[in-house]
Design a protein around this motif. Structure first.
Motif, PDB file in Angstrom:
ATOM      1  N   UNK A   1       0.810  -1.477   0.375  1.00  0.00           N
ATOM      2  CA  UNK A   1      -0.053   0.077   0.161  1.00  0.00           C
ATOM      3  C   UNK A   1       0.773   0.945   0.188  1.00  0.00           C
ATOM      4  N   UNK A   2       1.734   1.358   0.464  1.00  0.00           N
ATOM      5  CA  UNK A   2       3.084   2.575   0.653  1.00  0.00           C
ATOM      6  C   UNK A   2       3.738   2.498  -0.964  1.00  0.00           C
ATOM      7  N   UNK A   3       4.051   1.354  -0.854  1.00  0.00           N
ATOM      8  CA  UNK A   3       4.455   1.651  -2.223  1.00  0.00           C
ATOM      9  C   UNK A   3       4.017   2.216  -3.720  1.00  0.00           C
ATOM     10  N   UNK A   4       2.415   1.158  -3.186  1.00  0.00           N
ATOM     11  CA  UNK A   4       1.249   2.408  -4.406  1.00  0.00           C
ATOM     12  C   UNK A   4       1.046   4.252  -3.937  1.00  0.00           C
ATOM     13  N   UNK A   5       1.108   3.944  -2.749  1.00  0.00           N
ATOM     14  CA  UNK A   5       1.174   5.613  -2.464  1.00  0.00           C
ATOM     15  C   UNK A   5       1.827   6.491  -2.992  1.00  0.00           C
ATOM     16  N   UNK A   6       3.674   5.948  -2.719  1.00  0.00           N
ATOM     17  CA  UNK A   6       4.944   6.312  -3.236  1.00  0.00           C
ATOM     18  C   UNK A   6       5.006   6.788  -4.389  1.00  0.00           C
ATOM     19  N   UNK A   7       3.810   5.578  -5.545  1.00  0.00           N
ATOM     20  CA  UNK A   7       4.740   5.679  -7.021  1.00  0.00           C
ATOM     21  C   UNK A   7       3.695   6.836  -7.504  1.00  0.00           C
ATOM     22  N   UNK A   8       1.937   6.299  -6.422  1.00  0.00           N
ATOM     23  CA  UNK A   8       1.441   7.804  -6.999  1.00  0.00           C
ATOM     24  C   UNK A   8       1.321   9.148  -6.656  1.00  0.00           C
ATOM     25  N   UNK A   9       2.053   9.798  -5.864  1.00  0.00           N
ATOM     26  CA  UNK A   9       2.847  11.079  -5.359  1.00  0.00           C
ATOM     27  C   UNK A   9       4.075  11.034  -6.767  1.00  0.00           C
ATOM     28  N   UNK A  10       4.986   9.817  -7.154  1.00  0.00           N
ATOM     29  CA  UNK A  10       5.835  10.781  -8.081  1.00  0.00           C
ATOM     30  C   UNK A  10       7.308  10.666  -7.439  1.00  0.00           C
TER      31      UNK A  10
END
Length: 345
Positions: free
Chosen positions: A113-122
């Motif tokens: 989930x954190x990896x997804x958040x990181x990638x979404x915020x570039x």
């Protein structure tokens, strides 16, 4: 000013450490505390107070994927309390994509989930695995981080752990919760002297074998002539191997003990290989894992009887734990344990 400021924030049982290189206006954030509980609120309010409008973090180091280390990052990012330029994180999402599906394991699920958040915020995200043919260092301002852990063997074990998590999904929820329940089988000593006497008679080190802890970053921070050791939740075998190659015990101004001072992550052999008079314990003592461990305090006290023990919390549990050696203890002020080091010294 030409100073390095290190602030250990009271994150309950977790870790959250802010490094500030004043001369170069560079900041490094190591972990973020848990996703909920008193530690979460304290970390949020303390970071808001410290950072103010200067929210930029040049590098965030996510030591490994347990909640008490990475659980707070999502909330900090989404609430715009911090703005991170680069993240160092050995996420399981970058190991092998076909093994990643929903799982009941908190650290596994939070990792993805954190990896997804990181990638979404570039945000720029990088991984780091220690290799013999690499320098294994990162330089930020006047700070050099020299990484000791994890190596390829520890990352292979993390991958195996992640693959097992895929199979856990097929089990019933009740069985999964039962298997994930943790408790401490450690001997509880009434005071430090009892623990010291016990290890003098016999001290069998039973190492932590949990794969996520083994994948934890551990590194030496170098700032001018100052050297500090940050162990995350790392395993001792990789640390002992590194220091055994040195000709003499290695001196450190400060050591952040591994895994909240767990007796399974801080061996007597490790203390034999270093010289240090300041040790930090990241824990509020409110857990069922036996953290902090009196046996760890006994091991380091055997070698360094006059050393100072710095706690990130001044909870009642910690004060009771430290009562038998309270003259050597230091506690946070306004939930911050602060150290400063001069560039010129």
């Amino acid at each position: 000013m030409s100073q390095l400021i290190i602030q250990f924030i009271n994150a309950g049982v977790g870790d959250c450490i802010l490094l500030t290189d004043q001369a170069n206006n560079k900041k490094i954030l190591i972990d973020s505390g848990p996703s909920k509980g008193p530690g979460r609120a304290i970390v949020t309010h303390t970071l808001m107070h410290i950072l103010g409008d200067n929210k930029d973090i040049d590098l965030a180091i996510l030591t490994h994927n347990d909640d008490d280390h990475i659980g707070g990052f999502e909330g900090l990012l989404k609430s715009n309390i911090i703005r991170i330029k680069k993240i160092l994180f050995n996420t399981v999402a970058q190991l092998e994509s076909d093994i990643f599906i929903d799982s009941g394991k908190a650290s596994y699920r939070q990792d993805l989930n954190l990896y997804k958040t990181i990638t979404e915020t570039n945000i720029d995200i990088e991984s780091l695995v220690v290799r013999e043919d690499s320098f294994n260092t990162i330089e930020i301002g006047d700070i050099t981080l020299r990484f000791i852990s994890p190596n390829q063997s520890k990352m292979k074990k993390l991958k195996d752990w992640a693959q097992k998590e895929k199979k856990l999904v097929e089990r019933k929820e009740e069985e999964r919760l039962k298997n994930n329940k943790k408790s401490s089988n450690n001997i509880v000593y009434n005071n430090l002297n009892d623990a010291i006497q016990a290890i003098l008679l016999e001290d069998i080190f039973e190492p932590d074998t949990r794969a996520p802890n083994g994948s934890s970053f551990a590194f030496i921070l170098e700032y001018a002539k100052h050297r500090l050791l940050f162990l995350g939740d790392c395993h001792m075998d990789i640390i002992e191997e590194y220091f055994l190659d040195k000709e003499a015990p290695q001196y450190f101004d400060l050591v952040k003990l591994s895994h909240h001072s767990s007796e399974h992550n801080n061996s007597q052999e490790f203390f034999n290989l270093i010289e240090c008079e300041n040790f930090v314990v990241c824990s509020d003592g409110v857990n069922n894992h036996g953290h902090p461990s009196m046996k760890t305090i006994a091991r380091l006290s055997k070698n360094f009887p006059h050393s100072l023990i710095h706690f990130t919390s001044d909870s009642e549990s910690i004060k009771n734990f430290a009562q038998s050696f309270q003259e050597r203890c230091r506690f946070p002020k306004d939930n911050i344990l602060e150290f400063t080091y001069d560039l010129s010294k």
